[in-house]
Each structure stands twice: as C-alpha cells, then as structure tokens.
Scaffold this active site. Sequence first.
Site, short mmCIF file in Angstrom:
data_model
loop_
_atom_site.label_atom_id
_atom_site.label_comp_id
_atom_site.label_asym_id
_atom_site.label_seq_id
_atom_site.Cartn_x
_atom_site.Cartn_y
_atom_site.Cartn_z
N CYS A 60 11.94 -5.78 -6.66
CA CYS A 60 11.73 -5.82 -8.12
C CYS A 60 13.04 -5.98 -8.88
CB CYS A 60 11.01 -4.56 -8.58
SG CYS A 60 9.43 -4.35 -7.80
N HIS A 65 11.25 -1.78 -16.19
CA HIS A 65 10.46 -2.46 -15.16
C HIS A 65 8.99 -2.02 -15.29
CE1 HIS A 65 9.01 -4.06 -11.49
NE2 HIS A 65 8.97 -2.92 -10.84
N ASN A 94 2.23 -4.98 -11.81
CA ASN A 94 3.63 -5.03 -11.41
C ASN A 94 3.91 -6.40 -10.80
OD1 ASN A 94 6.11 -4.79 -10.19
ND2 ASN A 94 5.66 -2.85 -9.14
N1 ACO Z 1 -8.57 4.24 -6.46
C1 ACO Z 1 -9.05 5.47 -6.23
N2 ACO Z 1 -8.35 6.41 -5.57
C2 ACO Z 1 -7.13 6.08 -5.13
C3 ACO Z 1 -6.57 4.82 -5.34
C4 ACO Z 1 -7.34 3.87 -6.04
N3 ACO Z 1 -6.91 2.62 -6.30
N4 ACO Z 1 -5.34 4.78 -4.79
C5 ACO Z 1 -5.12 6.01 -4.26
N5 ACO Z 1 -6.21 6.76 -4.44
C6 ACO Z 1 -6.43 8.14 -4.01
C7 ACO Z 1 -5.60 8.51 -2.82
O1 ACO Z 1 -6.22 8.04 -1.63
C8 ACO Z 1 -5.59 10.01 -2.92
O2 ACO Z 1 -6.80 10.48 -2.39
P1 ACO Z 1 -6.84 11.81 -1.49
O3 ACO Z 1 -6.31 12.90 -2.40
O4 ACO Z 1 -8.27 11.94 -1.15
O5 ACO Z 1 -5.93 11.52 -0.34
C9 ACO Z 1 -5.59 10.26 -4.42
O6 ACO Z 1 -6.03 9.03 -5.03
C10 ACO Z 1 -4.25 10.64 -4.98
O7 ACO Z 1 -3.29 9.73 -4.47
P2 ACO Z 1 -1.82 9.78 -4.94
O8 ACO Z 1 -1.03 8.73 -4.21
O9 ACO Z 1 -1.30 11.18 -4.92
O10 ACO Z 1 -2.01 9.34 -6.46
P3 ACO Z 1 -0.91 9.24 -7.56
O11 ACO Z 1 -1.33 9.99 -8.75
O12 ACO Z 1 0.47 9.49 -7.01
O13 ACO Z 1 -1.01 7.72 -7.95
C11 ACO Z 1 0.14 5.68 -7.52
C12 ACO Z 1 -0.79 6.73 -6.97
C13 ACO Z 1 -0.51 5.06 -8.73
C14 ACO Z 1 0.38 4.61 -6.47
C15 ACO Z 1 1.44 6.38 -7.93
O14 ACO Z 1 1.98 7.13 -6.88
C16 ACO Z 1 2.48 5.39 -8.34
O15 ACO Z 1 2.33 4.70 -9.33
N6 ACO Z 1 3.61 5.35 -7.63
C17 ACO Z 1 4.64 4.40 -7.92
C18 ACO Z 1 4.16 3.11 -7.45
C19 ACO Z 1 4.92 2.02 -8.01
O16 ACO Z 1 5.00 1.88 -9.20
N7 ACO Z 1 5.49 1.25 -7.12
C20 ACO Z 1 6.21 0.17 -7.44
C21 ACO Z 1 7.54 0.60 -8.00
S1 ACO Z 1 8.79 -0.17 -7.24
C22 ACO Z 1 8.41 -1.72 -7.37
O17 ACO Z 1 8.01 -2.13 -8.43
C23 ACO Z 1 8.52 -2.55 -6.19
#
Ligand code: ACO
Length: 330
Positions: A116, A257, A287
């Site tokens: 990114c 970003h 993203n």
């Molecule tokens: N729909 C429904 N449930 C979901 C989904 C979805 N799309 N994705 C994950 N879940 C579930 C998980 O399986 C988990 O279930 P469980 O508790 O039964 O195991 C639950 O939701 C919670 O998962 P978490 O990963 O803890 O959820 P979180 O609130 O952290 O959100 C997310 C996940 C959105 C990916 C978050 O961690 C995030 O945004 N992280 C940064 C990601 C990012 O922006 N990456 C790119 C940045 S760097 C770059 O741009 C290359």
Amino acid sequence: MSYYSKIIGTGKGLPEKIMTNKEFESFIETSDEWIRTRTGISQRHIANTEKGESTLSLARLASLNALEKAAISAQDIDLIIVGTVTPESVMPTTANSLQRDLGAVNAFSFDLQAACSGFLYGLSIADQYIRSGTIKTALVVGAETLSTLVDWQNRSTCVLFGDAAGAAILTRSEDRSHSILSTRVYSDGTRGDLLKIPHGYAACPPWRADYSPSEHKIKMQGSEIFKLAVRNMIDASMKVLEDNHLKIEEVDFFIFHQANIRIIEMCVKTLNVPANKTWLNVDKYGNTSAATLPICLDEAWRAGAIKSGDKVLMTTFGGGITWGATLIQL
Ligand code: ACO
C-alpha cells in the site's frame, strides 16, 4: 540553485463494475451491516479481465487523466514509476508497458513493490531524482487489481479490497512554496508475516509439486495490522511535521491511507484533525492499496477541498510491512 518537485497533475482510473457488500452474502457468511460497521466499506470496484480491465489499463486511465490536468504531453515525462503488488506481468514491468502505451518515449520506467506504500515510496524516489537535477518530470502511479490476489472464500480479507489506480505528475520547480516539502518512508521486514502473500516465484514456483494456490493469496493478521497501521501512520505524520517545524493546526488537509474507516478515525482522533480537513472514499472503493493516496489527492483537488498553496499531509501503511508520510504544498 535548489530544485523542488511540484505536483502539476493527478488522475484516477476505476473499473466499471461495482460490487456491493450484499453480493458477498451469496457465497460467504457475512453481511452488509458487518462489513460497513467494521470497515466503513459499502462497495468496491472490481476489474473485469474479460473486458480488458487490468492493472495496466487502470494505470493508463489514471495517467491520461493526470497528463490532461497537468497539460503536458507524454513525451515530456522523464521517469515513470508504478507502485504495485499486482503487476500486469513480471517482465515487461507494468511501468514499461505503460511507457509504451502512453508513448512516453523519453522516459525510463520501473515497477516498485511496497504494497500500500508503493505510491508514497515512488513519490519519494521521483522527488529525489528531480531535486538532484537528474530529471525534470516524473509520472508516479499506484495501480492495483487486488481482486486477483484475495482468497474469495476468506471473509476476513476478501471484503476489504478493491481495484483502482491513481497517478500524479511531478515537475522541477525552483519555488519551494509549491512543492513536496519532505517525505519519510519506513519498512520493517521483521513484521512481514502480519500481512503477506507468501509465494513469489523464488520461494515456490507455480510448477513445483508442493505449490499451493492458497499461498498466492493475501494473508493478514487483521487486529495486529490495525494497531500497527494506526501507530505507524501517526509516528510518520509527526516526523514530517517535525521536519518542517509545523504543528498539526498549520496543516490544511490530511489524506490517510484508505484501508478501514476505524483506522482513519483513530488517526484523526489521536492527531486531533478536524473532520472537514480529510478526504474519505473507503466507503466507495475499499482498500485499493497503492492507489488510495493518489486517488484521494485527485478527488480532493478536483473538488476544491484543497487548492494551490495548501499544505497537505499524506500518510500510508502497507503489507510487508511498509509505511510513511509526506508533506506537500500544492
Ligand atoms: N463477516 C462476518 N464476520 C467476519 C468477517 C466478515 N466479513 N470477517 C471476520 N469475521 C469474524 C471473524 O471470523 C471473527 O469471528 P470469531 O470471533 O467467530 O472468530 C469475528 O468476525 C471478529 O474478527 P476480528 O478479526 O477480531 O474482527 P475485527 O473487529 O478485528 O475486524 C478487520 C476485522 C476488519 C479485518 C480488522 O481487523 C481490520 O480492519 N484490520 C486491518 C485490516 C486492514 O485494514 N488491512 C489493510 C491495511 S494495510 C494495507 O492496506 C495493505
């Protein structure tokens, strides 16, 4: 005599097809509500390869828009850098194919892999070439078709990304008050496992018996990446402010970003940035990796949210891991 880089044009390129959150509900266990509340994303654009949409075609569209805004011709470009982790082909590089398509016969060109942060890294390199007097004009592009690299069965990652390209044209100027004031870029390979695509050609070529297509897809430890993205974008932003002896309130506009609305909101809150001083489009595009910063810059500039003379701070964070910030005065 000192040289500086002035941004004279920006552009964006998007695939036609829009994929809404609702469409995911038919093949993975998720909901529009979950995706919107956890990420801020409502839809993303997805390239249709059958219609010829690709990293290269999006880069071409963004570059042509930027050339038009800059009112220069492709022959004026001395350097083309394309930040991408989804290159059109390994060889020729996307940048070389772009050079051919634009007819930028006087340019040398290369791809740059910094996830990114690819656009920001590219900006810092082009800026150095211009400041040293080696070249006059550069085209820097962030272009991705991450739809080709997501595991469409992995709900934690496939809902996050979209396809797009953004471009900026920089040219030599002797006026520091309309230029890239400073840029800081960073990487930390020791945290590379947190967001990765494990198989390149060297680690495991696709013809090897133990090759696994799933290792050619994005793998992410979401919550760790979330925390690092916030911390590192804030640190890099503070560094470029220190470099320029500026306070937050002296900056006219901030571009973060566009990975997740909650990451942006935490940065905005921690840095104490007024809401009307940022640009948001993660809801529309998801993203788009290296493309997010130049697309925001382009949209904010064309909409009049930023104007000539404004100080604009842009910051990014990417896989591998990479991050950085730049302060420009338009
Ligand atoms: N729909 C429904 N449930 C979901 C989904 C979805 N799309 N994705 C994950 N879940 C579930 C998980 O399986 C988990 O279930 P469980 O508790 O039964 O195991 C639950 O939701 C919670 O998962 P978490 O990963 O803890 O959820 P979180 O609130 O952290 O959100 C997310 C996940 C959105 C990916 C978050 O961690 C995030 O945004 N992280 C940064 C990601 C990012 O922006 N990456 C790119 C940045 S760097 C770059 O741009 C290359």
